[in-house]
Design a protein around this motif. Structure first.
Motif, PDB file in Angstrom:
ATOM      1  N   UNK A  22     -24.426   2.836 -16.601  1.00 15.28           N
ATOM      2  CA  UNK A  22     -24.268   3.848 -15.450  1.00 15.28           C
ATOM      3  C   UNK A  22     -25.531   4.147 -14.903  1.00 15.28           C
ATOM      4  N   UNK A  23     -25.842   4.403 -13.618  1.00 11.73           N
ATOM      5  CA  UNK A  23     -27.164   4.795 -13.000  1.00 11.73           C
ATOM      6  C   UNK A  23     -26.956   6.168 -12.614  1.00 11.73           C
ATOM      7  N   UNK A  24     -28.170   6.845 -12.211  1.00 10.14           N
ATOM      8  CA  UNK A  24     -28.073   8.066 -11.910  1.00 10.14           C
ATOM      9  C   UNK A  24     -27.599   8.375 -10.326  1.00 10.14           C
ATOM     10  N   UNK A  25     -27.742   7.302  -9.729  1.00  2.85           N
ATOM     11  CA  UNK A  25     -27.218   7.338  -8.352  1.00  2.85           C
ATOM     12  C   UNK A  25     -25.690   6.923  -7.979  1.00  2.85           C
ATOM     13  N   UNK A  26     -25.058   7.503  -7.129  1.00  4.09           N
ATOM     14  CA  UNK A  26     -23.602   7.068  -6.782  1.00  4.09           C
ATOM     15  C   UNK A  26     -23.645   5.994  -5.978  1.00  4.09           C
ATOM     16  N   UNK A  27     -23.011   4.806  -6.201  1.00  3.02           N
ATOM     17  CA  UNK A  27     -23.004   3.661  -5.397  1.00  3.02           C
ATOM     18  C   UNK A  27     -21.603   3.021  -5.591  1.00  3.02           C
ATOM     19  N   UNK A  28     -21.558   1.957  -4.719  1.00  6.56           N
ATOM     20  CA  UNK A  28     -20.206   1.083  -4.786  1.00  6.56           C
ATOM     21  C   UNK A  28     -20.704  -0.285  -4.353  1.00  6.56           C
ATOM     22  N   UNK A  29     -20.109  -1.324  -5.059  1.00  6.00           N
ATOM     23  CA  UNK A  29     -20.422  -2.533  -4.685  1.00  6.00           C
ATOM     24  C   UNK A  29     -19.362  -3.384  -4.410  1.00  6.00           C
ATOM     25  N   UNK A  30     -19.184  -4.028  -3.392  1.00  4.19           N
ATOM     26  CA  UNK A  30     -17.781  -4.858  -3.196  1.00  4.19           C
ATOM     27  C   UNK A  30     -18.349  -6.477  -2.836  1.00  4.19           C
ATOM     28  N   UNK A  31     -17.652  -7.364  -3.677  1.00  2.00           N
ATOM     29  CA  UNK A  31     -18.190  -8.758  -3.426  1.00  2.00           C
ATOM     30  C   UNK A  31     -17.090  -9.605  -3.469  1.00  2.00           C
ATOM     31  N   UNK A  32     -17.167 -10.851  -2.479  1.00  3.00           N
ATOM     32  CA  UNK A  32     -16.245 -11.776  -2.495  1.00  3.00           C
ATOM     33  C   UNK A  32     -16.846 -13.045  -2.149  1.00  3.00           C
ATOM     34  N   UNK A  33     -16.321 -14.094  -2.826  1.00  2.00           N
ATOM     35  CA  UNK A  33     -16.946 -15.696  -2.707  1.00  2.00           C
ATOM     36  C   UNK A  33     -15.590 -16.428  -2.501  1.00  2.00           C
ATOM     37  N   UNK A  34     -15.637 -17.589  -2.004  1.00  2.00           N
ATOM     38  CA  UNK A  34     -14.409 -18.511  -1.985  1.00  2.00           C
ATOM     39  C   UNK A  34     -15.221 -19.874  -1.798  1.00  2.00           C
ATOM     40  N   UNK A  35     -14.452 -21.036  -2.406  1.00  2.00           N
ATOM     41  CA  UNK A  35     -14.693 -22.454  -2.319  1.00  2.00           C
ATOM     42  C   UNK A  35     -13.524 -22.877  -2.110  1.00  2.00           C
ATOM     43  N   UNK A  36     -13.337 -24.466  -1.714  1.00  2.00           N
ATOM     44  CA  UNK A  36     -12.073 -25.051  -1.708  1.00  2.00           C
ATOM     45  C   UNK A  36     -12.531 -26.479  -1.538  1.00  2.00           C
ATOM     46  N   UNK A  37     -11.521 -27.493  -1.796  1.00  2.00           N
ATOM     47  CA  UNK A  37     -11.827 -29.008  -1.775  1.00  2.00           C
ATOM     48  C   UNK A  37     -12.004 -29.367  -0.362  1.00  2.00           C
ATOM     49  N   UNK A  38     -11.701 -28.708   0.528  1.00  2.00           N
ATOM     50  CA  UNK A  38     -11.784 -29.261   1.902  1.00  2.00           C
ATOM     51  C   UNK A  38     -13.270 -29.096   2.455  1.00  2.00           C
ATOM     52  N   UNK A  39     -14.019 -28.401   1.657  1.00  2.00           N
ATOM     53  CA  UNK A  39     -15.609 -28.247   2.031  1.00  2.00           C
ATOM     54  C   UNK A  39     -16.435 -29.234   1.533  1.00  2.00           C
ATOM     55  N   UNK A  40     -15.682 -30.114   0.565  1.00  2.00           N
ATOM     56  CA  UNK A  40     -16.707 -31.180  -0.069  1.00  2.00           C
ATOM     57  C   UNK A  40     -15.673 -32.463   0.085  1.00  2.00           C
TER      58      UNK A  40
END
Length: 372
Positions: free
Chosen positions: A189-207
């Motif tokens: 934990x850090x001394x400051x309040x924070x939130x972090x939201x992440x999202x990533x995606x991949x799929x066969x149609x992109x290759x």
């Protein structure tokens, strides 16, 4: 003018020149001495400079990655093994990340200094993360031996502060290995309040796949998880950091990678799925600048849904992963650092499937099934 008068004038001029040179020399000496004293005085009055650092021993085969480096590196599905492969003494298995298994999300198997995958010691915050439940079993259709993995907990890189990889001349404080050591420290934990939201995606149609024409139809219409022509992956996560007081901090993190793999099934299309979760709850208490108390809970379940090809009502689930509850104390004293760790951990490999399995013989009334 008489010669005697010229001689006296020349002598007088010579005396004046020598006197001038002597005066200039004395003046230079005095000025140099004054400047030297001033410089010595200024140096003597400078504030002391203290340099603090750690000298890495060249005899230890250690590779380290900080949080900043981890965030800057591409980590694929976000596993520690994706970071460890950057070390020169680490090799991934030939079956890791093949192009025809793009929908899988389990960590790849690794070898350190030529050892087998289960010969390594995986550690999280001073506690072992080694699974003893048949770590190399990989037959998903086996009824008596569900697939395992060398790790109990599949920790996501979003939760890692730093990682140390040892491949030779490993310090004596580590044990329980014949290959190498991967030592992971989770985020605090850090001394400051924070939130972090992440999202990533991949799929066969992109290759795209480069498949030999003789195997193209078999690959595109695959009914086996060994060949995955289509897949979709998602990876979502959230981190919540809450400073309770000046001395107490808490951090809660949730991460969920998942994938969907459509395959052919009895002239239809049926989805196989993979899902993993990472739940971390960590509280840190710092009564002063020297001591630190930590309590941490990690839960990392994994589920894979499969089916037996050309078999109706044959869907089954494989479950794995593990969880741990750990307590830690750390003290930075003048004589060194004291660390004490204790905890409880467990993991499982299980298979859930229909109770009955029927094999039909091919006959005039049923023109499908096992050929006699």
């Amino acid at each position: 003018m008489e010669p005697s008068v010229l001689n006296r004038s020349q002598k007088f001029a010579g005396v004046r020149a020598r006197t001038l040179l002597l005066f200039c020399a004395l003046f230079f000496v005095v000025i140099s001495s004054a400047l030297a004293q001033e410089q010595e005085s200024s140096i003597a009055n400078m504030e002391p400079v203290v340099v603090v650092g750690t000298v890495e021993s060249g005899a230890t085969g250690k590779s380290s990655l900080s949080r900043e480096q981890i965030e800057a590196l591409p980590t694929g599905d976000g596993h520690v093994e994706d970071l460890a492969r950057l070390s020169p003494g680490v090799q991934l298995s030939d079956e890791s990340n093949p192009s025809f298994l793009g929908g899988e999300i389990l960590p790849p198997l690794i070898s350190i200094s030529g050892g087998r995958p289960y010969d390594n010691n995986f550690m999280i915050d001073g506690m072992g993360n080694n699974s003893l439940l048949d770590p190399l079993a990989d037959n998903v259709n086996s009824i008596s031996s569900p697939p395992g993995h060398p790790n109990e907990i599949f920790l996501n890189t979003n939760l890692i502060q730093n990682v140390d990889i040892y491949d030779n001349n490993i310090p004596t404080r580590f044990g329980g290995f014949t290959g190498g050591v991967i030592d992971v420290q989770t985020i605090d934990p850090s001394p400051e309040f924070y939130t972090n939201v992440s999202y990533k995606t991949t799929r066969s149609s992109w290759g795209g796949f480069h498949v030999h024409e003789d195997d193209y139809d078999t690959f595109v219409n695959s009914d086996s998880h060994f060949r995955q022509p289509r897949f979709v992956k998602h990876d979502t996560g959230v981190i919540l950091n809450v400073p309770v007081t000046d001395k107490v901090g808490m951090i809660l993190s949730y991460n969920r990678p998942s994938s969907k793999i459509p395959l052919s099934f009895l002239d239809l299309t049926k989805d196989q799925r993979r899902e993993s979760e990472n739940i971390l709850l960590k509280a840190v208490y710092r009564p002063d600048e020297i001591n630190k108390l930590t309590i941490q809970f990690i839960d990392s379940p994994y589920t894979g849904s499969y089916f037996t090809k050309e078999t109706a009502d044959s869907a089954f689930d494989l479950e794995g992963g593990g969880r741990s509850l750990t307590f830690g104390y750390e003290s930075d004293a003048l004589y060194g650092t004291l660390s004490l760790d204790a905890g409880f951990r467990e993991n499982e490999n299980s298979r859930s499937a229909p109770k009955d399995f029927f094999r039909w013989a091919n006959s005039p009334s049923k023109d499908w099934g096992v050929l006699l």
